[in-house]
Write a protein that holds these residues in place. Sequence first.
Motif, PDB file in Angstrom:
ATOM      1  N   THR A   6      -8.906  -8.977   2.012  1.00 17.34           N
ATOM      2  CA  THR A   6      -8.983  -8.045   0.890  1.00 17.34           C
ATOM      3  C   THR A   6      -8.739  -6.591   1.311  1.00 17.34           C
ATOM      4  O   THR A   6      -8.669  -5.717   0.453  1.00 17.34           O
ATOM      5  CB  THR A   6     -10.366  -8.131   0.195  1.00 17.34           C
ATOM      6  N   VAL A   7      -8.613  -6.352   2.608  1.00 23.60           N
ATOM      7  CA  VAL A   7      -8.434  -4.982   3.116  1.00 23.60           C
ATOM      8  C   VAL A   7      -7.117  -4.931   3.886  1.00 23.60           C
ATOM      9  O   VAL A   7      -7.021  -5.476   4.988  1.00 23.60           O
ATOM     10  CB  VAL A   7      -9.612  -4.582   4.042  1.00 23.60           C
ATOM     11  N   PRO A   8      -6.070  -4.299   3.332  1.00 25.28           N
ATOM     12  CA  PRO A   8      -4.763  -4.305   3.990  1.00 25.28           C
ATOM     13  C   PRO A   8      -4.763  -3.867   5.447  1.00 25.28           C
ATOM     14  O   PRO A   8      -4.015  -4.405   6.258  1.00 25.28           O
ATOM     15  CB  PRO A   8      -3.929  -3.357   3.122  1.00 25.28           C
ATOM     16  N   SER A   9      -5.605  -2.929   5.809  1.00 26.96           N
ATOM     17  CA  SER A   9      -5.644  -2.481   7.206  1.00 26.96           C
ATOM     18  C   SER A   9      -6.277  -3.520   8.128  1.00 26.96           C
ATOM     19  O   SER A   9      -6.298  -3.326   9.348  1.00 26.96           O
ATOM     20  CB  SER A   9      -6.396  -1.153   7.327  1.00 26.96           C
ATOM     21  N   ARG A  10      -6.763  -4.626   7.545  1.00 27.97           N
ATOM     22  CA  ARG A  10      -7.355  -5.702   8.348  1.00 27.97           C
ATOM     23  C   ARG A  10      -6.671  -7.052   8.103  1.00 27.97           C
ATOM     24  O   ARG A  10      -7.182  -8.087   8.512  1.00 27.97           O
ATOM     25  CB  ARG A  10      -8.853  -5.794   8.071  1.00 27.97           C
ATOM     26  N   ALA A  25      -0.318 -10.427   0.899  1.00 29.09           N
ATOM     27  CA  ALA A  25       0.246  -9.315   0.126  1.00 29.09           C
ATOM     28  C   ALA A  25       1.563  -9.768  -0.471  1.00 29.09           C
ATOM     29  O   ALA A  25       2.359 -10.434   0.200  1.00 29.09           O
ATOM     30  CB  ALA A  25       0.461  -8.099   1.022  1.00 29.09           C
ATOM     31  N   GLU A  26       1.789  -9.422  -1.714  1.00 30.53           N
ATOM     32  CA  GLU A  26       3.017  -9.817  -2.416  1.00 30.53           C
ATOM     33  C   GLU A  26       4.269  -9.409  -1.635  1.00 30.53           C
ATOM     34  O   GLU A  26       5.215 -10.178  -1.512  1.00 30.53           O
ATOM     35  CB  GLU A  26       3.037  -9.176  -3.810  1.00 30.53           C
ATOM     36  N   ALA A  27       4.261  -8.219  -1.074  1.00 33.56           N
ATOM     37  CA  ALA A  27       5.431  -7.708  -0.358  1.00 33.56           C
ATOM     38  C   ALA A  27       5.705  -8.447   0.947  1.00 33.56           C
ATOM     39  O   ALA A  27       6.764  -8.262   1.546  1.00 33.56           O
ATOM     40  CB  ALA A  27       5.257  -6.218  -0.074  1.00 33.56           C
ATOM     41  N   ALA A  28       4.796  -9.298   1.380  1.00 29.65           N
ATOM     42  CA  ALA A  28       4.978 -10.016   2.647  1.00 29.65           C
ATOM     43  C   ALA A  28       5.975 -11.161   2.534  1.00 29.65           C
ATOM     44  O   ALA A  28       6.368 -11.740   3.551  1.00 29.65           O
ATOM     45  CB  ALA A  28       3.633 -10.537   3.155  1.00 29.65           C
ATOM     46  N   GLY A  29       6.406 -11.495   1.320  1.00 29.24           N
ATOM     47  CA  GLY A  29       7.414 -12.549   1.139  1.00 29.24           C
ATOM     48  C   GLY A  29       6.948 -13.881   1.699  1.00 29.24           C
ATOM     49  O   GLY A  29       5.842 -14.335   1.418  1.00 29.24           O
ATOM     50  N   LYS A  30       7.811 -14.508   2.517  1.00 26.79           N
ATOM     51  CA  LYS A  30       7.479 -15.820   3.093  1.00 26.79           C
ATOM     52  C   LYS A  30       6.223 -15.784   3.957  1.00 26.79           C
ATOM     53  O   LYS A  30       5.567 -16.805   4.149  1.00 26.79           O
ATOM     54  CB  LYS A  30       8.640 -16.338   3.933  1.00 26.79           C
TER      55      LYS A  30
END
Length: 145
Positions: A91-95, A31-36
Amino acid sequence: MMQQIYPQVVHPYQFELNKDFHFAAAHYVPAEAAGKCRQVHGHTYFVNITVAGDDLDDTGFLVNFSLLKKLVHDRFDHTLLNDDSEQFDDTVPSRFPTTEVVAKTVAELVQQQLDTQPNRPRCVQVFLRETPTSYVVYRPKAGSL
């Protein structure tokens, strides 16, 4: 392993068992927001699993300590968590294999095994430390596992 005090979970059961162990695994959070954390990196995860129940099995155990370690350590130690497509999905943020999702996954895997035991103990808490300063506590809601 240094002894540690974990957050207490309130439950109505007579017995409570806690098992500490660690496993080394890599992961990334897609995820883009995950940074490093978007890059592949590893941790030595420390986990404490809390199991509770009222009835002991035929050996006098609530659950055998070695079973808990085998369920988690043998599955995740020295792996790339993202490769475990049964539990995680890029592909599934909750996973995504975040610490929160890994803690929930550990609880679900443990409870699946506990459901096969005649004495039916419950996994009431998973404490998962990702770094010396960061950890997650997962407590299944009643009836959720």
